[in-house]
Design an enzyme around this catalytic site. Structure first.
Site, PDB file in Angstrom:
ATOM      1  N   CYS A 118     -81.712  90.725  15.481  1.00 22.03           N
ATOM      2  CA  CYS A 118     -82.157  89.749  14.470  1.00 22.03           C
ATOM      3  C   CYS A 118     -81.098  88.687  14.178  1.00 22.03           C
ATOM      4  CB  CYS A 118     -82.560  90.469  13.193  1.00 22.03           C
ATOM      5  SG  CYS A 118     -84.073  91.418  13.435  1.00 22.03           S
ATOM      6  N   HIS A 258     -82.582  84.976   7.694  1.00 14.75           N
ATOM      7  CA  HIS A 258     -83.445  85.808   8.538  1.00 14.75           C
ATOM      8  C   HIS A 258     -84.549  86.385   7.652  1.00 14.75           C
ATOM      9  CE1 HIS A 258     -84.951  88.700  11.270  1.00 14.75           C
ATOM     10  NE2 HIS A 258     -84.422  89.742  10.651  1.00 14.75           N
ATOM     11  N   ASN A 288     -91.424  89.460  10.480  1.00 21.04           N
ATOM     12  CA  ASN A 288     -90.092  89.427  11.096  1.00 21.04           C
ATOM     13  C   ASN A 288     -90.247  89.141  12.597  1.00 21.04           C
ATOM     14  OD1 ASN A 288     -87.573  89.970  12.157  1.00 21.04           O
ATOM     15  ND2 ASN A 288     -87.271  91.885  11.013  1.00 21.04           N
TER      16      ASN A 288
HETATM   17  O1  UT7 Z   1     -84.620  92.617  10.764  1.00 17.26           O
HETATM   18  C1  UT7 Z   1     -83.772  93.646  11.175  1.00 17.26           C
HETATM   19  C2  UT7 Z   1     -83.221  94.394  10.055  1.00 17.26           C
HETATM   20  N1  UT7 Z   1     -84.241  95.134   9.368  1.00 17.26           N
HETATM   21  C3  UT7 Z   1     -84.347  95.069   8.060  1.00 17.26           C
HETATM   22  O2  UT7 Z   1     -83.638  94.323   7.427  1.00 17.26           O
HETATM   23  C4  UT7 Z   1     -85.318  95.994   7.370  1.00 17.26           C
HETATM   24  C5  UT7 Z   1     -84.647  96.707   6.236  1.00 17.26           C
HETATM   25  N2  UT7 Z   1     -85.488  97.670   5.586  1.00 17.26           N
HETATM   26  C6  UT7 Z   1     -86.548  97.309   4.787  1.00 17.26           C
HETATM   27  O3  UT7 Z   1     -86.861  96.132   4.655  1.00 17.26           O
HETATM   28  C7  UT7 Z   1     -87.270  98.372   4.027  1.00 17.26           C
HETATM   29  O4  UT7 Z   1     -86.531  99.565   4.063  1.00 17.26           O
HETATM   30  C8  UT7 Z   1     -88.712  98.672   4.546  1.00 17.26           C
HETATM   31  C9  UT7 Z   1     -89.601  97.480   4.219  1.00 17.26           C
HETATM   32  C10 UT7 Z   1     -88.683  98.903   6.040  1.00 17.26           C
HETATM   33  C11 UT7 Z   1     -89.271  99.889   3.822  1.00 17.26           C
HETATM   34  O5  UT7 Z   1     -89.233  99.689   2.412  1.00 17.26           O
HETATM   35  P1  UT7 Z   1     -88.602 100.794   1.452  1.00 17.26           P
HETATM   36  O6  UT7 Z   1     -88.753 100.285   0.080  1.00 17.26           O
HETATM   37  O7  UT7 Z   1     -87.204 101.063   1.930  1.00 17.26           O
HETATM   38  O8  UT7 Z   1     -89.559 102.004   1.662  1.00 17.26           O
HETATM   39  P2  UT7 Z   1     -89.221 103.468   2.203  1.00 17.26           P
HETATM   40  O9  UT7 Z   1     -88.945 103.450   3.661  1.00 17.26           O
HETATM   41  O10 UT7 Z   1     -88.212 104.100   1.310  1.00 17.26           O
HETATM   42  O11 UT7 Z   1     -90.602 104.195   1.943  1.00 17.26           O
HETATM   43  C12 UT7 Z   1     -91.099 104.403   0.611  1.00 17.26           C
HETATM   44  C13 UT7 Z   1     -92.432 105.097   0.709  1.00 17.26           C
HETATM   45  C14 UT7 Z   1     -92.413 106.317   1.623  1.00 17.26           C
HETATM   46  O12 UT7 Z   1     -93.283 107.270   1.065  1.00 17.26           O
HETATM   47  P3  UT7 Z   1     -92.701 108.531   0.262  1.00 17.26           P
HETATM   48  O13 UT7 Z   1     -91.784 109.234   1.200  1.00 17.26           O
HETATM   49  O14 UT7 Z   1     -91.989 107.931  -0.912  1.00 17.26           O
HETATM   50  O15 UT7 Z   1     -93.943 109.276  -0.102  1.00 17.26           O
HETATM   51  C15 UT7 Z   1     -92.985 105.812   2.898  1.00 17.26           C
HETATM   52  O16 UT7 Z   1     -93.595 106.818   3.662  1.00 17.26           O
HETATM   53  O17 UT7 Z   1     -93.396 104.203   1.284  1.00 17.26           O
HETATM   54  C16 UT7 Z   1     -94.015 104.833   2.403  1.00 17.26           C
HETATM   55  N3  UT7 Z   1     -94.337 103.795   3.382  1.00 17.26           N
HETATM   56  C17 UT7 Z   1     -95.495 103.110   3.330  1.00 17.26           C
HETATM   57  N4  UT7 Z   1     -96.552 103.143   2.500  1.00 17.26           N
HETATM   58  C18 UT7 Z   1     -97.555 102.275   2.721  1.00 17.26           C
HETATM   59  C19 UT7 Z   1     -93.617 103.385   4.430  1.00 17.26           C
HETATM   60  N5  UT7 Z   1     -94.260 102.413   5.069  1.00 17.26           N
HETATM   61  C20 UT7 Z   1     -95.422 102.216   4.424  1.00 17.26           C
HETATM   62  C21 UT7 Z   1     -96.520 101.354   4.617  1.00 17.26           C
HETATM   63  N6  UT7 Z   1     -97.544 101.416   3.757  1.00 17.26           N
HETATM   64  N7  UT7 Z   1     -96.550 100.451   5.636  1.00 17.26           N
END
Ligand code: UT7
Length: 331
Positions: A118, A258, A288
């Site tokens: 990225c 980004h 992204n």
């Molecule tokens: O570009 C390259 C670099 N990449 C980045 O900068 C990405 C960095 N990371 C992020 O932007 C975020 O971590 C994400 C957007 C990928 C995820 O957001 P988050 O707030 O960190 O969510 P999480 O992974 O902690 O998940 C929270 C909850 C989980 O459920 P439980 O375990 O709390 O029950 C996930 O299973 O949300 C759930 N979840 C979803 N729910 C609905 C994960 N993906 C989804 C989804 N829809 N698509």
């Protein structure tokens, strides 16, 4: 001698993959995606080439370069450097840059790929500008092309909502004016290599029935870990570049970040004490697109940019790779 961007071209595929369509494919919904990430839709490249294969990264890149040619009147025979940033090459060998050059019948340009994930556009722009500043190249195209849909697992809700396809092409030329790439602060630290990766398809895990069955050719991300570092490292690099160039928030016309997550973008702008209207944001419409996000913003905001505008570009990605650049817009 300085190196300055003198034109921007782009291509985005027509197909729009909406949150509504994704919510019929995996267990997700518009509310979760909008509040956690900030994406409404992404573009997806569909279609076949003349040999029956899929259209690929090089096909989008060719269209982005053709757009650049149309806008600038550039003669491709005069281009002496073609650098392609991508994490989705057409194939491991030859380089996608060589394929793009072949399709456009460019016989003279030194051409190769750069993988900065990225942060690829920043790595590429820094590299290209070094060639230009050294005087060894006079006309460079930096093409950033990502067919993310080819490496996304559409059964994995944690990644499939994030990414989209796009290609951009910028022209970089020498100038004696005080515009162009003025500073860059780029980093790599492989401590983060396990949290965002494609496990298989390389020399340690070549393709096999098991790797295909195990979905090992797709992007794997531990989002929380990546988020944790992205949010601090991208802002740190940005603030460092501002400090060492004596730039205050009021001196900056635009932050060009980004586009991985609206929350990461907002945190960076907050650290810079920059008002929201000075931040380029189009994540809602494209998601992204890896190395294409920053130049896609430049493309969409091009008409609002003025010669002499101070821009800060900032990125964070797999590796980890990250950094910020200070450029003065040149036209
Ligand atoms: O570009 C390259 C670099 N990449 C980045 O900068 C990405 C960095 N990371 C992020 O932007 C975020 O971590 C994400 C957007 C990928 C995820 O957001 P988050 O707030 O960190 O969510 P999480 O992974 O902690 O998940 C929270 C909850 C989980 O459920 P439980 O375990 O709390 O029950 C996930 O299973 O949300 C759930 N979840 C979803 N729910 C609905 C994960 N993906 C989804 C989804 N829809 N698509």
């Amino acid at each position: 001698m300085n190196a300055v961007i003198t034109g921007v071209g782009a291509y985005v595929p027509e197909y729009r993959l909406t949150n509504e369509e994704l919510s019929r494919m995996v267990d997700t919904n518009d509310e979760w995606i909008m509040t956690r990430v900030g994406i409404k839709e992404r573009r997806i490249l569909k279609g076949k080439n003349e040999n029956g294969g899929d259209l690929g990264a090089s096909d989008m890149a060719v269209l982005a370069i053709k757009d650049l040619v149309k806008k600038t009147g550039l003669n491709l025979d005069e281009v002496d450097l073609l650098v392609c940033t991508t994490v989705t090459p057409d194939a491991p060998v030859p380089s996608t840059a060589a394929i793009i050059g072949g399709k456009l019948e460019m016989h003279k340009a030194l051409s190769f790929d750069v993988n900065g994930a990225c942060s690829g556009f920043l790595y590429g722009l820094d590299l290209v500008s070094q060639y230009i500043k050294a005087g060894s190249k006079k006309k460079a195209i930096l093409v950033s092309t990502e067919k993310m849909s080819s490496i996304v697992d559409y059964t994995d809700r944690t990644t499939c909502v994030l990414f989209g396809d796009a290609a951009t092409a910028v022209l970089v030329e020498p100038t004696e004016e005080n515009v162009g790439v003025l500073d860059s602060d780029l980093h790599t630290d492989g401590f983060g290599r396990e949290w965002l990766k494609i496990p298989a398809g390389g020399s340690v895990m070549p393709a096999s029935h098991e790797t295909v069955d195990g979905h090992k050719h797709f992007i794997y991300q531990e989002g929380k870990q990546v988020f944790r570092y992205a949010v601090t490292y991208m802002a740190d690099a940005t603030v460092d570049v501002m400090k060492r160039n004596n730039l205050k928030a009021e001196d900056i016309a635009w932050l060009v970040p980004h586009q991985a997550n609206l929350r990461i973008i907002s945190a960076t702008a907050e650290r810079m004490e920059l008002p929201a209207e000075k931040v380029m944001i189009n994540i809602e419409r494209y998601g992204n697109t890896t190395s294409a996000t920053i130049p896609l913003c430049l493309y969409e905001w091009e008409k609002q940019l003025k010669k002499g505008d101070n821009l800060i570009l900032a990125a964070f990605g797999a590796g980890f790779t990250w950094g910020a650049m200070y450029i003065k817009w040149g036209y």
